[in-house]
Design a protein around this motif. Structure first.
Motif, PDB file in Angstrom:
ATOM      1  N   HIS A   1      10.312  13.216   0.395  1.00  0.00           N
ATOM      2  CA  HIS A   1       9.373  14.117   1.064  1.00  0.00           C
ATOM      3  C   HIS A   1       8.724  13.368   2.218  1.00  0.00           C
ATOM      4  O   HIS A   1       8.400  12.179   2.100  1.00  0.00           O
ATOM      5  N   ASP A   2       8.478  14.060   3.320  1.00  0.00           N
ATOM      6  CA  ASP A   2       7.811  13.429   4.448  1.00  0.00           C
ATOM      7  C   ASP A   2       6.442  12.882   4.034  1.00  0.00           C
ATOM      8  O   ASP A   2       5.758  13.452   3.176  1.00  0.00           O
ATOM      9  N   GLY A   3       6.055  11.793   4.672  1.00  0.00           N
ATOM     10  CA  GLY A   3       4.768  11.176   4.378  1.00  0.00           C
ATOM     11  C   GLY A   3       4.923   9.868   3.635  1.00  0.00           C
ATOM     12  O   GLY A   3       6.032   9.461   3.249  1.00  0.00           O
ATOM     13  N   PHE A   4       3.795   9.187   3.449  1.00  0.00           N
ATOM     14  CA  PHE A   4       3.766   7.889   2.781  1.00  0.00           C
ATOM     15  C   PHE A   4       3.191   8.015   1.376  1.00  0.00           C
ATOM     16  O   PHE A   4       2.059   8.481   1.212  1.00  0.00           O
ATOM     17  N   PRO A   5       3.923   7.614   0.344  1.00  0.00           N
ATOM     18  CA  PRO A   5       3.328   7.541  -0.989  1.00  0.00           C
ATOM     19  C   PRO A   5       2.180   6.529  -0.999  1.00  0.00           C
ATOM     20  O   PRO A   5       2.161   5.581  -0.219  1.00  0.00           O
ATOM     21  N   TYR A   6       1.251   6.733  -1.892  1.00  0.00           N
ATOM     22  CA  TYR A   6       0.113   5.820  -2.037  1.00  0.00           C
ATOM     23  C   TYR A   6       0.592   4.410  -2.365  1.00  0.00           C
ATOM     24  O   TYR A   6       0.186   3.445  -1.717  1.00  0.00           O
ATOM     25  N   THR A   7       1.475   4.295  -3.362  1.00  0.00           N
ATOM     26  CA  THR A   7       1.937   2.968  -3.778  1.00  0.00           C
ATOM     27  C   THR A   7       3.435   2.959  -4.063  1.00  0.00           C
ATOM     28  O   THR A   7       4.026   3.979  -4.430  1.00  0.00           O
ATOM     29  N   LEU A   8       3.994   1.766  -3.908  1.00  0.00           N
ATOM     30  CA  LEU A   8       5.384   1.497  -4.271  1.00  0.00           C
ATOM     31  C   LEU A   8       5.416   0.412  -5.330  1.00  0.00           C
ATOM     32  O   LEU A   8       4.518  -0.433  -5.395  1.00  0.00           O
ATOM     33  N   GLY A   9       6.478   0.420  -6.138  1.00  0.00           N
ATOM     34  CA  GLY A   9       6.691  -0.668  -7.060  1.00  0.00           C
ATOM     35  C   GLY A   9       7.321  -1.853  -6.340  1.00  0.00           C
ATOM     36  O   GLY A   9       7.659  -1.795  -5.153  1.00  0.00           O
ATOM     37  N   TRP A  10       7.519  -2.912  -7.063  1.00  0.00           N
ATOM     38  CA  TRP A  10       8.104  -4.122  -6.465  1.00  0.00           C
ATOM     39  C   TRP A  10       9.580  -3.922  -6.128  1.00  0.00           C
ATOM     40  O   TRP A  10      10.173  -4.736  -5.427  1.00  0.00           O
ATOM     41  N   ASP A  11      10.151  -2.797  -6.601  1.00  0.00           N
ATOM     42  CA  ASP A  11      11.527  -2.430  -6.252  1.00  0.00           C
ATOM     43  C   ASP A  11      11.569  -1.418  -5.108  1.00  0.00           C
ATOM     44  O   ASP A  11      12.626  -0.856  -4.812  1.00  0.00           O
ATOM     45  N   ASP A  12      10.418  -1.174  -4.477  1.00  0.00           N
ATOM     46  CA  ASP A  12      10.269  -0.261  -3.333  1.00  0.00           C
ATOM     47  C   ASP A  12      10.357   1.206  -3.708  1.00  0.00           C
ATOM     48  O   ASP A  12      10.371   2.066  -2.822  1.00  0.00           O
ATOM     49  N   ARG A  13      10.400   1.528  -4.981  1.00  0.00           N
ATOM     50  CA  ARG A  13      10.399   2.926  -5.401  1.00  0.00           C
ATOM     51  C   ARG A  13       8.962   3.403  -5.598  1.00  0.00           C
ATOM     52  O   ARG A  13       8.106   2.630  -6.026  1.00  0.00           O
ATOM     53  N   PRO A  14       8.673   4.665  -5.282  1.00  0.00           N
ATOM     54  CA  PRO A  14       7.296   5.163  -5.409  1.00  0.00           C
ATOM     55  C   PRO A  14       6.770   5.044  -6.838  1.00  0.00           C
ATOM     56  O   PRO A  14       7.493   5.312  -7.804  1.00  0.00           O
ATOM     57  N   VAL A  15       5.525   4.646  -6.941  1.00  0.00           N
ATOM     58  CA  VAL A  15       4.817   4.636  -8.215  1.00  0.00           C
ATOM     59  C   VAL A  15       3.836   5.806  -8.249  1.00  0.00           C
ATOM     60  O   VAL A  15       3.870   6.640  -9.141  1.00  0.00           O
ATOM     61  N   VAL A  16       2.952   5.869  -7.265  1.00  0.00           N
ATOM     62  CA  VAL A  16       2.049   7.010  -7.098  1.00  0.00           C
ATOM     63  C   VAL A  16       2.475   7.728  -5.829  1.00  0.00           C
ATOM     64  O   VAL A  16       2.289   7.221  -4.722  1.00  0.00           O
ATOM     65  N   SER A  17       3.060   8.888  -5.986  1.00  0.00           N
ATOM     66  CA  SER A  17       3.634   9.598  -4.840  1.00  0.00           C
ATOM     67  C   SER A  17       2.630  10.434  -4.067  1.00  0.00           C
ATOM     68  O   SER A  17       2.970  10.983  -3.012  1.00  0.00           O
ATOM     69  N   ALA A  18       1.409  10.565  -4.576  1.00  0.00           N
ATOM     70  CA  ALA A  18       0.386  11.328  -3.849  1.00  0.00           C
ATOM     71  C   ALA A  18       0.227  10.770  -2.442  1.00  0.00           C
ATOM     72  O   ALA A  18       0.357   9.572  -2.209  1.00  0.00           O
ATOM     73  N   ARG A  19      -0.046  11.669  -1.522  1.00  0.00           N
ATOM     74  CA  ARG A  19      -0.283  11.284  -0.131  1.00  0.00           C
ATOM     75  C   ARG A  19      -1.789  11.203   0.110  1.00  0.00           C
ATOM     76  O   ARG A  19      -2.507  12.164  -0.145  1.00  0.00           O
ATOM     77  N   MET A  20      -2.252  10.043   0.597  1.00  0.00           N
ATOM     78  CA  MET A  20      -3.666   9.839   0.893  1.00  0.00           C
ATOM     79  C   MET A  20      -3.896   9.891   2.401  1.00  0.00           C
ATOM     80  O   MET A  20      -3.135   9.293   3.168  1.00  0.00           O
ATOM     81  N   HIS A  21      -4.961  10.566   2.804  1.00  0.00           N
ATOM     82  CA  HIS A  21      -5.232  10.697   4.237  1.00  0.00           C
ATOM     83  C   HIS A  21      -5.422   9.344   4.902  1.00  0.00           C
ATOM     84  O   HIS A  21      -4.995   9.113   6.026  1.00  0.00           O
TER      85      HIS A  21
END
Length: 389
Positions: free
Chosen positions: A280-300
Protein backbone atom coordinates in the motif's frame (compact mmCIF):
# COMPACT_ATOMS: atom_id res chain seq x y z
CA UNK A 1 -4.46 22.16 0.34
CA UNK A 2 -2.87 22.39 3.77
CA UNK A 3 -2.34 26.00 4.74
CA UNK A 4 0.03 27.10 7.51
CA UNK A 5 -2.24 29.90 8.72
CA UNK A 6 -5.20 27.54 9.07
CA UNK A 7 -3.01 24.97 10.82
CA UNK A 8 -1.88 27.64 13.29
CA UNK A 9 -5.48 28.66 13.95
CA UNK A 10 -6.26 25.03 14.73
CA UNK A 11 -3.21 24.72 16.98
CA UNK A 12 -4.22 27.87 18.87
CA UNK A 13 -7.27 26.02 20.17
CA UNK A 14 -4.88 24.09 22.42
CA UNK A 15 -4.48 27.14 24.67
CA UNK A 16 -5.67 26.48 28.22
CA UNK A 17 -7.08 29.49 30.09
CA UNK A 18 -5.15 28.69 33.26
CA UNK A 19 -1.83 28.27 31.43
CA UNK A 20 -0.14 25.95 28.98
CA UNK A 21 -1.51 24.01 26.05
CA UNK A 22 -3.60 20.85 25.98
CA UNK A 23 -4.01 17.77 23.83
CA UNK A 24 -6.35 18.35 20.87
CA UNK A 25 -8.85 15.79 19.67
CA UNK A 26 -10.03 15.23 16.10
CA UNK A 27 -12.78 17.78 16.68
CA UNK A 28 -10.30 20.49 17.63
CA UNK A 29 -11.30 20.51 21.27
CA UNK A 30 -8.89 20.14 24.17
CA UNK A 31 -8.98 16.82 26.01
CA UNK A 32 -9.04 18.08 29.63
CA UNK A 33 -8.82 14.59 31.13
CA UNK A 34 -5.23 14.35 29.89
CA UNK A 35 -4.09 17.35 31.92
CA UNK A 36 -0.93 19.00 30.63
CA UNK A 37 1.97 17.18 28.97
CA UNK A 38 5.33 18.92 28.80
CA UNK A 39 6.14 17.76 25.29
CA UNK A 40 2.91 19.30 23.98
CA UNK A 41 3.35 22.59 25.85
CA UNK A 42 6.94 22.87 24.63
CA UNK A 43 6.19 21.89 21.04
CA UNK A 44 3.27 24.31 20.78
CA UNK A 45 5.41 27.11 22.20
CA UNK A 46 8.03 26.31 19.56
CA UNK A 47 5.43 26.28 16.76
CA UNK A 48 3.97 29.63 17.75
CA UNK A 49 7.49 31.02 17.99
CA UNK A 50 8.16 29.86 14.43
CA UNK A 51 4.92 31.53 13.34
CA UNK A 52 6.12 34.79 14.83
CA UNK A 53 9.56 34.43 13.23
CA UNK A 54 7.94 33.78 9.85
CA UNK A 55 6.61 37.33 9.90
CA UNK A 56 3.05 36.48 10.89
CA UNK A 57 1.54 38.85 13.43
CA UNK A 58 -0.56 37.98 16.46
CA UNK A 59 1.37 34.98 17.73
CA UNK A 60 3.53 36.69 20.37
CA UNK A 61 0.85 36.29 23.05
CA UNK A 62 0.76 32.52 22.59
CA UNK A 63 4.57 32.31 22.68
CA UNK A 64 4.54 34.24 25.95
CA UNK A 65 1.71 32.02 27.23
CA UNK A 66 3.83 28.94 26.59
CA UNK A 67 6.99 30.41 28.09
CA UNK A 68 5.14 31.39 31.27
CA UNK A 69 3.63 27.90 31.58
CA UNK A 70 7.04 26.24 31.24
CA UNK A 71 8.77 28.72 33.54
CA UNK A 72 6.32 28.72 36.41
CA UNK A 73 3.44 26.33 35.72
CA UNK A 74 2.66 22.95 37.32
CA UNK A 75 5.01 21.09 34.98
CA UNK A 76 8.03 22.97 36.32
CA UNK A 77 9.76 21.74 39.48
CA UNK A 78 10.81 25.02 41.04
CA UNK A 79 12.43 23.36 44.06
CA UNK A 80 14.51 20.58 42.51
CA UNK A 81 14.77 21.81 38.95
CA UNK A 82 13.59 20.40 35.66
CA UNK A 83 10.21 19.53 34.22
CA UNK A 84 7.81 16.69 34.94
CA UNK A 85 6.62 14.59 32.01
CA UNK A 86 3.03 15.66 32.71
CA UNK A 87 0.71 16.77 35.45
CA UNK A 88 0.09 13.08 36.19
CA UNK A 89 3.67 11.77 35.76
CA UNK A 90 6.51 13.20 37.82
CA UNK A 91 9.28 11.45 35.88
CA UNK A 92 11.92 13.71 34.31
CA UNK A 93 12.79 12.54 30.82
CA UNK A 94 15.41 13.66 28.33
CA UNK A 95 12.76 13.67 25.58
CA UNK A 96 10.72 16.25 27.48
CA UNK A 97 13.73 18.37 28.41
CA UNK A 98 14.97 18.44 24.82
CA UNK A 99 11.68 20.03 23.80
CA UNK A 100 11.82 22.54 26.64
CA UNK A 101 15.29 23.55 25.38
CA UNK A 102 13.84 23.83 21.87
CA UNK A 103 10.91 25.94 23.08
CA UNK A 104 13.26 28.21 24.99
CA UNK A 105 15.57 28.55 21.98
CA UNK A 106 12.76 29.47 19.60
CA UNK A 107 11.16 31.84 22.10
CA UNK A 108 14.52 33.53 22.71
CA UNK A 109 15.13 33.86 18.97
CA UNK A 110 11.68 35.43 18.62
CA UNK A 111 12.44 37.87 21.42
CA UNK A 112 9.67 36.59 23.68
CA UNK A 113 9.72 37.88 27.28
CA UNK A 114 11.32 35.22 29.46
CA UNK A 115 12.48 33.18 26.48
CA UNK A 116 16.20 33.60 27.13
CA UNK A 117 15.74 32.86 30.82
CA UNK A 118 13.81 29.68 29.99
CA UNK A 119 16.54 28.64 27.56
CA UNK A 120 19.30 29.25 30.11
CA UNK A 121 17.51 27.23 32.78
CA UNK A 122 16.66 24.36 30.45
CA UNK A 123 20.22 24.20 29.13
CA UNK A 124 21.53 24.06 32.68
CA UNK A 125 19.34 21.06 33.45
CA UNK A 126 20.22 19.37 30.15
CA UNK A 127 23.96 19.73 30.69
CA UNK A 128 24.02 18.72 34.35
CA UNK A 129 21.38 15.97 34.40
CA UNK A 130 21.18 14.47 30.93
CA UNK A 131 24.32 15.06 28.91
CA UNK A 132 26.90 12.25 29.37
CA UNK A 133 30.11 13.69 28.01
CA UNK A 134 31.99 10.40 28.18
CA UNK A 135 29.43 8.75 25.90
CA UNK A 136 28.71 11.76 23.71
CA UNK A 137 25.03 11.03 24.28
CA UNK A 138 22.20 11.86 26.67
CA UNK A 139 20.88 9.56 29.37
CA UNK A 140 17.16 8.90 29.39
CA UNK A 141 15.07 9.39 32.52
CA UNK A 142 15.29 10.31 36.19
CA UNK A 143 12.81 10.14 39.01
CA UNK A 144 11.32 13.38 40.37
CA UNK A 145 14.10 13.90 42.92
CA UNK A 146 17.02 13.18 40.55
CA UNK A 147 18.05 10.22 42.73
CA UNK A 148 17.34 7.26 40.41
CA UNK A 149 18.45 7.10 36.79
CA UNK A 150 16.79 4.56 34.50
CA UNK A 151 19.00 1.88 32.97
CA UNK A 152 17.29 2.41 29.62
CA UNK A 153 18.98 4.54 26.95
CA UNK A 154 17.23 5.70 23.79
CA UNK A 155 17.95 7.15 20.37
CA UNK A 156 14.70 9.13 20.18
CA UNK A 157 15.56 11.45 23.08
CA UNK A 158 19.06 11.89 21.65
CA UNK A 159 17.66 12.78 18.24
CA UNK A 160 15.62 15.59 19.77
CA UNK A 161 18.61 16.50 21.91
CA UNK A 162 20.54 17.13 18.70
CA UNK A 163 17.71 19.27 17.35
CA UNK A 164 17.47 21.24 20.60
CA UNK A 165 21.22 21.71 20.95
CA UNK A 166 21.55 23.08 17.42
CA UNK A 167 18.59 25.42 17.98
CA UNK A 168 19.99 26.58 21.32
CA UNK A 169 23.38 27.31 19.75
CA UNK A 170 21.71 29.39 17.05
CA UNK A 171 19.71 31.29 19.68
CA UNK A 172 22.74 31.97 21.86
CA UNK A 173 24.86 33.20 18.96
CA UNK A 174 28.52 32.68 18.20
CA UNK A 175 29.57 35.16 20.89
CA UNK A 176 28.40 32.77 23.61
CA UNK A 177 30.93 29.97 24.28
CA UNK A 178 28.08 27.57 24.96
CA UNK A 179 27.09 27.71 21.29
CA UNK A 180 30.25 26.02 20.03
CA UNK A 181 30.05 23.42 22.79
CA UNK A 182 26.44 22.58 21.96
CA UNK A 183 27.26 22.15 18.28
CA UNK A 184 30.17 19.87 19.13
CA UNK A 185 27.91 17.81 21.35
CA UNK A 186 25.28 17.54 18.62
CA UNK A 187 27.91 16.42 16.12
CA UNK A 188 29.24 13.80 18.56
CA UNK A 189 25.75 12.37 18.96
CA UNK A 190 25.12 12.28 15.21
CA UNK A 191 28.48 10.58 14.73
CA UNK A 192 27.74 7.96 17.37
CA UNK A 193 24.20 7.22 16.19
CA UNK A 194 24.30 7.69 12.43
CA UNK A 195 27.94 7.21 11.48
CA UNK A 196 28.21 4.43 14.06
CA UNK A 197 25.16 2.30 14.76
CA UNK A 198 23.16 3.08 11.61
CA UNK A 199 26.05 2.73 9.16
CA UNK A 200 27.32 -0.45 10.84
CA UNK A 201 23.89 -2.05 10.41
CA UNK A 202 23.39 -1.14 6.75
CA UNK A 203 21.18 1.80 7.70
CA UNK A 204 18.89 -0.08 10.08
CA UNK A 205 19.08 2.14 13.14
CA UNK A 206 18.61 0.58 16.59
CA UNK A 207 16.51 2.72 18.90
CA UNK A 208 16.92 1.09 22.30
CA UNK A 209 20.00 0.44 24.44
CA UNK A 210 21.27 -0.71 27.82
CA UNK A 211 22.91 1.64 30.29
CA UNK A 212 26.22 0.71 28.64
CA UNK A 213 24.87 1.58 25.19
CA UNK A 214 24.54 -1.97 23.93
CA UNK A 215 21.64 -2.25 21.45
CA UNK A 216 18.43 -3.97 22.59
CA UNK A 217 16.95 -5.19 19.27
CA UNK A 218 13.99 -6.94 20.93
CA UNK A 219 12.95 -4.05 23.18
CA UNK A 220 9.16 -3.56 23.20
CA UNK A 221 8.58 -6.51 20.88
CA UNK A 222 5.42 -7.07 22.92
CA UNK A 223 4.39 -3.41 22.52
CA UNK A 224 5.47 -2.69 18.95
CA UNK A 225 3.18 0.31 18.39
CA UNK A 226 4.48 2.30 21.38
CA UNK A 227 4.19 6.03 20.52
CA UNK A 228 7.73 6.91 21.63
CA UNK A 229 9.66 3.63 21.93
CA UNK A 230 8.38 1.22 19.27
CA UNK A 231 10.02 -2.09 18.46
CA UNK A 232 12.22 -2.43 15.38
CA UNK A 233 13.27 0.15 12.80
CA UNK A 234 11.33 3.43 13.00
CA UNK A 235 11.19 4.74 9.44
CA UNK A 236 10.35 8.31 10.36
CA UNK A 237 13.28 8.59 12.75
CA UNK A 238 15.67 7.55 9.99
CA UNK A 239 14.39 10.44 7.87
CA UNK A 240 14.65 12.76 10.86
CA UNK A 241 18.23 11.76 11.64
CA UNK A 242 19.16 12.26 7.97
CA UNK A 243 17.80 15.80 8.06
CA UNK A 244 19.46 16.62 11.39
CA UNK A 245 22.80 15.44 10.04
CA UNK A 246 22.43 18.11 7.35
CA UNK A 247 21.53 20.78 9.89
CA UNK A 248 24.64 19.83 11.89
CA UNK A 249 26.68 19.95 8.69
CA UNK A 250 25.46 23.49 8.01
CA UNK A 251 27.00 24.83 11.25
CA UNK A 252 30.13 22.66 11.42
CA UNK A 253 33.34 24.36 10.29
CA UNK A 254 34.97 22.25 7.56
CA UNK A 255 32.35 19.50 8.00
CA UNK A 256 33.45 15.89 7.50
CA UNK A 257 32.29 14.29 4.27
CA UNK A 258 30.47 11.52 6.11
CA UNK A 259 27.72 13.92 7.25
CA UNK A 260 26.33 14.23 3.73
CA UNK A 261 27.20 10.66 2.77
CA UNK A 262 25.46 9.23 5.81
CA UNK A 263 22.43 11.49 5.48
CA UNK A 264 22.06 10.27 1.91
CA UNK A 265 22.54 6.62 2.88
CA UNK A 266 20.07 6.74 5.74
CA UNK A 267 17.50 8.61 3.65
CA UNK A 268 17.82 6.22 0.71
CA UNK A 269 17.40 3.17 2.94
CA UNK A 270 14.32 4.58 4.64
CA UNK A 271 12.77 5.59 1.33
CA UNK A 272 13.47 2.36 -0.54
CA UNK A 273 12.64 -0.05 2.28
CA UNK A 274 9.77 1.93 3.74
CA UNK A 275 7.59 3.19 0.91
CA UNK A 276 4.75 0.75 0.15
CA UNK A 277 6.57 -1.99 2.07
CA UNK A 278 3.26 -3.81 2.53
CA UNK A 279 1.93 -3.14 -0.97
CA UNK A 280 0.00 0.00 0.00
CA UNK A 281 1.24 3.51 -0.71
CA UNK A 282 2.80 5.29 2.24
CA UNK A 283 5.32 4.50 4.96
CA UNK A 284 4.59 1.94 7.69
CA UNK A 285 5.37 3.14 11.21
CA UNK A 286 7.96 0.42 11.81
CA UNK A 287 9.86 -2.33 10.05
CA UNK A 288 11.43 -5.44 11.46
CA UNK A 289 15.12 -6.19 11.13
CA UNK A 290 14.20 -8.16 7.98
CA UNK A 291 12.67 -4.98 6.45
CA UNK A 292 9.13 -6.37 6.64
CA UNK A 293 6.44 -4.16 8.22
CA UNK A 294 5.76 -4.67 11.91
CA UNK A 295 3.29 -1.83 12.51
CA UNK A 296 1.71 -0.99 9.18
CA UNK A 297 -0.28 2.03 10.42
CA UNK A 298 0.60 5.25 8.65
CA UNK A 299 1.62 8.13 10.94
CA UNK A 300 1.38 11.73 9.78
CA UNK A 301 4.69 12.64 11.37
CA UNK A 302 6.57 9.92 9.45
CA UNK A 303 5.40 11.34 6.13
CA UNK A 304 6.16 14.90 7.27
CA UNK A 305 9.72 13.93 8.18
CA UNK A 306 10.17 12.10 4.88
CA UNK A 307 9.13 15.23 2.98
CA UNK A 308 11.29 17.49 5.18
CA UNK A 309 14.36 15.27 4.69
CA UNK A 310 13.83 15.20 0.93
CA UNK A 311 13.42 18.98 0.84
CA UNK A 312 16.61 19.46 2.84
CA UNK A 313 18.63 17.06 0.69
CA UNK A 314 17.37 18.86 -2.41
CA UNK A 315 18.51 22.19 -0.98
CA UNK A 316 21.94 20.86 0.02
CA UNK A 317 22.74 18.82 -3.08
CA UNK A 318 20.77 20.57 -5.82
CA UNK A 319 19.56 17.14 -6.94
CA UNK A 320 16.06 17.57 -8.36
CA UNK A 321 15.18 13.92 -7.71
CA UNK A 322 14.84 14.70 -4.00
CA UNK A 323 12.49 17.57 -4.77
CA UNK A 324 10.37 15.27 -6.94
CA UNK A 325 10.18 12.76 -4.10
CA UNK A 326 9.15 15.50 -1.69
CA UNK A 327 6.42 16.63 -4.07
CA UNK A 328 5.18 13.07 -4.61
CA UNK A 329 5.04 12.30 -0.91
CA UNK A 330 3.44 15.63 -0.10
CA UNK A 331 0.73 14.94 -2.66
CA UNK A 332 0.09 11.61 -0.97
CA UNK A 333 -0.21 13.38 2.38
CA UNK A 334 -2.64 15.95 1.02
CA UNK A 335 -4.77 13.22 -0.48
CA UNK A 336 -4.75 10.90 2.53
CA UNK A 337 -3.92 12.72 5.77
CA UNK A 338 -5.29 16.25 5.30
CA UNK A 339 -8.43 16.93 7.34
CA UNK A 340 -10.46 19.74 5.73
CA UNK A 341 -12.56 20.06 8.87
CA UNK A 342 -9.61 21.15 11.04
CA UNK A 343 -6.88 22.35 8.70
CA UNK A 344 -4.51 19.85 10.31
CA UNK A 345 -3.71 16.25 9.35
CA UNK A 346 -5.10 13.06 10.81
CA UNK A 347 -2.33 11.60 12.93
CA UNK A 348 -2.82 7.91 12.12
CA UNK A 349 -4.34 6.00 9.22
CA UNK A 350 -4.73 2.37 8.23
CA UNK A 351 -2.69 1.25 5.20
CA UNK A 352 -5.88 1.70 3.16
CA UNK A 353 -6.32 5.31 4.35
CA UNK A 354 -9.01 5.11 7.04
CA UNK A 355 -8.54 7.08 10.27
CA UNK A 356 -7.05 4.84 12.96
CA UNK A 357 -6.25 5.11 16.68
CA UNK A 358 -3.89 2.24 17.40
CA UNK A 359 -1.12 4.55 18.59
CA UNK A 360 -2.50 8.10 18.38
CA UNK A 361 -5.91 9.56 19.08
CA UNK A 362 -6.84 13.04 17.94
CA UNK A 363 -4.58 15.65 16.34
CA UNK A 364 -2.41 16.94 19.19
CA UNK A 365 0.76 17.81 17.32
CA UNK A 366 1.31 20.76 14.97
CA UNK A 367 5.11 20.51 15.23
CA UNK A 368 5.98 18.19 12.34
CA UNK A 369 3.46 19.66 9.92
CA UNK A 370 4.31 23.29 10.71
CA UNK A 371 8.01 22.69 10.18
CA UNK A 372 7.59 20.95 6.84
CA UNK A 373 5.42 23.84 5.67
CA UNK A 374 8.11 26.36 6.67
CA UNK A 375 11.22 24.62 5.28
CA UNK A 376 10.85 24.95 1.48
CA UNK A 377 12.79 27.76 -0.14
CA UNK A 378 14.85 28.57 2.93
CA UNK A 379 18.55 28.12 3.60
CA UNK A 380 19.61 25.03 5.54
CA UNK A 381 20.76 26.31 8.93
CA UNK A 382 21.33 24.77 12.31
CA UNK A 383 17.65 25.16 13.15
CA UNK A 384 14.33 26.03 11.56
CA UNK A 385 14.16 29.19 13.68
CA UNK A 386 17.53 30.38 12.33
CA UNK A 387 16.34 29.78 8.75
CA UNK A 388 13.39 32.08 9.40
CA UNK A 389 15.52 34.84 10.95
Amino acid sequence: MTDLDRLLEFAARSQLPDGGFGYLGDDGRVRPERGQESWIVARMTHVFGLAQLSGRSGWDDLVRHGVEALAAGPLHDGDRGGWYASTSDDGKAAYVHAFVVLAGATAATAGAPGGRELLDEALGVWQTRFWDDAAGLAVEEWDAGWSRLSDYRGANANMHGVEASLAAADALGDGDPRAARLRRQALRTVQRVVHGWARERDWRLPEHFTAGWEPLPDHNRDEPAHPFRPYGVTVGHQFEWARLALHARAVTPDPPSWLLEDATGLFTAAASRGWAADGHDGFPYTLGWDDRPVVSARMHWVLCEAVAAAQTLAAVTGDASYRRLAEHWWGHGEARFADPATGSWHHELTPEGAVATGTWEGQPDAYHLAQVLLLPGRAVCGSVAAALG
